[in-house]
Design an enzyme around this catalytic site. Structure first.
Site, PDB file in Angstrom:
ATOM      1  N   GLU A   1      14.395  38.823  40.678  1.00  0.00           N
ATOM      2  CA  GLU A   1      13.118  38.591  41.492  1.00  0.00           C
ATOM      3  C   GLU A   1      13.023  37.596  42.555  1.00  0.00           C
ATOM      4  O   GLU A   1      12.404  36.522  42.511  1.00  0.00           O
ATOM      5  CB  GLU A   1      11.893  38.261  40.444  1.00  0.00           C
ATOM      6  CG  GLU A   1      11.930  39.500  39.334  1.00  0.00           C
ATOM      7  CD  GLU A   1      10.799  39.196  38.364  1.00  0.00           C
ATOM      8  OE1 GLU A   1      10.280  38.070  38.348  1.00  0.00           O
ATOM      9  OE2 GLU A   1      10.510  39.984  37.861  1.00  0.00           O
TER      10      GLU A   1
ATOM     11  N   GLU B   1      13.084  45.215  33.605  1.00  0.00           N
ATOM     12  CA  GLU B   1      12.095  44.605  32.760  1.00  0.00           C
ATOM     13  C   GLU B   1      10.779  45.512  32.967  1.00  0.00           C
ATOM     14  O   GLU B   1      10.447  45.971  33.840  1.00  0.00           O
ATOM     15  CB  GLU B   1      11.518  43.248  33.553  1.00  0.00           C
ATOM     16  CG  GLU B   1      12.425  42.359  33.178  1.00  0.00           C
ATOM     17  CD  GLU B   1      11.998  40.746  33.859  1.00  0.00           C
ATOM     18  OE1 GLU B   1      10.981  40.600  34.111  1.00  0.00           O
ATOM     19  OE2 GLU B   1      13.104  40.005  34.289  1.00  0.00           O
TER      20      GLU B   1
HETATM   21  C1  GAL Z   1       8.960  38.235  35.386  1.00  0.00           C
HETATM   22  C2  GAL Z   1       9.981  37.353  35.159  1.00  0.00           C
HETATM   23  C3  GAL Z   1      10.523  37.134  33.735  1.00  0.00           C
HETATM   24  C4  GAL Z   1       8.982  36.974  32.745  1.00  0.00           C
HETATM   25  C5  GAL Z   1       8.390  38.256  33.097  1.00  0.00           C
HETATM   26  C6  GAL Z   1       6.953  38.067  32.391  1.00  0.00           C
HETATM   27  O1  GAL Z   1       8.325  38.014  36.715  1.00  0.00           O
HETATM   28  O2  GAL Z   1      11.352  37.768  35.561  1.00  0.00           O
HETATM   29  O3  GAL Z   1      11.017  35.874  33.426  1.00  0.00           O
HETATM   30  O4  GAL Z   1       8.469  35.775  33.033  1.00  0.00           O
HETATM   31  O5  GAL Z   1       8.084  38.041  34.456  1.00  0.00           O
HETATM   32  O6  GAL Z   1       5.785  37.376  32.754  1.00  0.00           O
END
Ligand code: GAL
Length: 470
Positions: free
Chosen positions: A163, A373
């Site tokens: 990210e 994710e």
């Molecule tokens: C993303 C990040 C994660 C986690 C997730 C949920 O942006 O890659 O580390 O924090 O958000 O908030």
């Protein structure tokens, strides 16, 4: 329909959010070790000193993951464990830890999916200007090579960066993440370019090693949609997608920055300082990129801005809550009455996921994708001692269905990683915002406990998603 046998069901974490052991066994300090200790930066002053102590409890955690039937575990390596000063002398104990973690995964047949950079930068490099300094690029490539040589015999999936948009924008536009600088778009764009250049150099180096694995990176996937069909709001959505999607995906997948954004940055004097050689390298590296990782939480609903709006920075709205203007005041994100939202006002939209994936296919063709994710941040209810995270089950159910739908429409998706494997430290929100299948009891010495979603996900994996509801 079942998911194919080679589709990976996994879950993810990041070093700073789970490991703890911040100064154990020779690890060097990082930007986050310092930043989180500045008063007022995080919720109730929480930090990753202990986190959920995954560093010392990884065996127990991996065992639980195996029991859940996870086929893959995405975790990140803390650069400062391997190179306490960012470059130079290697800390063998850091190498040992990741070797042990990888071997523990393999013992159960869990595929390790390794992120090389999930925001925790060795403090020594932060002090030299972090990603604004091109020396950080060289230090990163050296660090990555050390990881390939140490782990590449067993790790066949590497993610270079997690990210970029988040650490660059929170670092240099909103100031919510280190180094905490506000309203500096010039630096923001420079950081993005330096990271894409580092990615390009790294994948070229990786391919030279002939390790026969795959390498890519993970981007935020937040497709923008206009709030209505008006011409001005459609323009706002196009502009948002150019700046948040094309600026990030084009250099990786097409090897070139998008013309539309380049022209605007030229006009406003925000074009990064780049050389012809760097641009050429980015172009040469693009065909070597094996996959793209998408982190999808929510789409953006955008509206053209009328006048200037102030950027509101608070701990809990810095990462994704609608209501903020774009850095150039062209559009703002809005919360809509007819949409559903989480407790942190993140929109819940499996439909937006499918529509966005189609948009991606139209722009970039059938590239190989992993959902690296996706998940629900919530305060989970505890009923008679059991963690009843039904909202999370519904969320993941509906997003897995969206993945199925996209696959049936020809989008090439090879795996799905829920965020997160286990409850962990939220960068700014402490332990209040939970994402995991496994609950960690901070009142009882970090005891692990299976949530309702643990049992549910186990069944989904065992039946390859055939029994998704609805
Ligand atoms: C993303 C990040 C994660 C986690 C997730 C949920 O942006 O890659 O580390 O924090 O958000 O908030």
């Amino acid at each position: 329909m079942k998911f194919a046998n080679d589709f990976l069901f996994g879950a993810a974490t990041a070093s700073y959010q789970v490991e703890g052991a911040w100064d154990q066994d020779g690890k060097g300090p990082t930007n986050w070790d310092e930043f989180s200790k500045i008063p007022g930066k995080t919720f109730q002053g929480t930090n990753g000193d202990v986190a959920v102590d995954h560093y010392n409890r990884y065996k127990e955690d991996v065992k639980l993951m195996a029991e859940m039937g996870l086929e893959s575990y995405r975790f990140s390596i803390s650069w400062a464990r391997i190179l306490p000063n960012g470059r130079g002398e290697i800390n063998q104990k850091g190498i040992d830890f990741y070797n042990n973690l990888i071997d523990e995964c393999l013992k159960y047949g869990i595929v390790p999916f390794v992120t090389l950079y999930h925001w925790d930068l060795p403090l020594a490099l932060e002090k030299e200007g972090a990603w604004l300094n091109k020396n950080t690029v060289d230090a990163y490539v050296e660090y990555a090579k050390i990881c390939f040589n140490a782990f590449g015999d067993r790790v066949k999936n590497f993610i270079t960066f997690n990210e970029t948009v988040v650490f660059a924008s929170l670092g240099y536009l909103s100031g919510a993440h280190p180094p905490g600088i506000q309203n500096n778009p010039k630096k923001y764009f420079q950081v993005t370019h330096n990271v894409f250049y580092a990615h390009a150099k790294t994948i070229i180096e990786y391919k030279k090693l002939n390790q026969y694995g795959e390498i890519g990176l993970s981007h935020v996937f937040a497709p923008a949609f206009a709030v209505d069909d008006s011409e001005e709001n459609n323009f706002a959505a196009m502009h948002a997608n150019q700046f948040n999607m094309n600026w990030f995906y084009d250099p990786i997948l097409k090897g070139k920055y998008p013309e539309y954004v380049v022209q605007q940055l030229e006009k406003t004097g925000l074009l990064p300082d780049w050389t012809a050689d760097e641009l050429l390298l980015i172009e040469q590296a693009a065909p070597l990129n094996d996959f793209m990782g998408l982190n999808y939480y929510q789409p953006m609903r955008v509206e053209k801005m009328e006048g200037a709006v102030e950027h509101v920075i608070t701990l809990d709205n810095s990462t994704g809550r609608p209501g903020n203007p774009s850095f150039d005041q062209v559009y703002k994100t809005v919360k809509m009455d007819d949409k559903k939202y989480t407790k942190w006002d993140w929109e819940i939209s499996p439909e937006g996921f499918v529509a966005g994936l189609e948009m991606l296919k139209d722009n970039y063709g059938q590239i190989k994708l992993y959902i690296t994710e996706n998940g629900l941040g919530d305060e989970d209810p505890i009923i008679e001692g059991e963690v009843c995270d039904i909202a999370r089950i519904n969320f993941i159910n509906d997003h897995l269905k969206a993945v199925k739908e996209a696959i049936s429409r020809g989008v090439h998706i090879k795996g799905y990683y829920a965020w997160s494997a286990i409850d962990l430290l939220s960068w700014l929100n402490g332990y209040k915002k939970q994402y995991g299948f496994i609950y960690v009891d901070h009142q009882k010495g970090l005891e692990r406990k299976k949530k309702a979603s643990f049992h549910w996900f186990k069944n989904i994996i065992a039946t390859r998603g055939e029994n998704l509801e609805g």
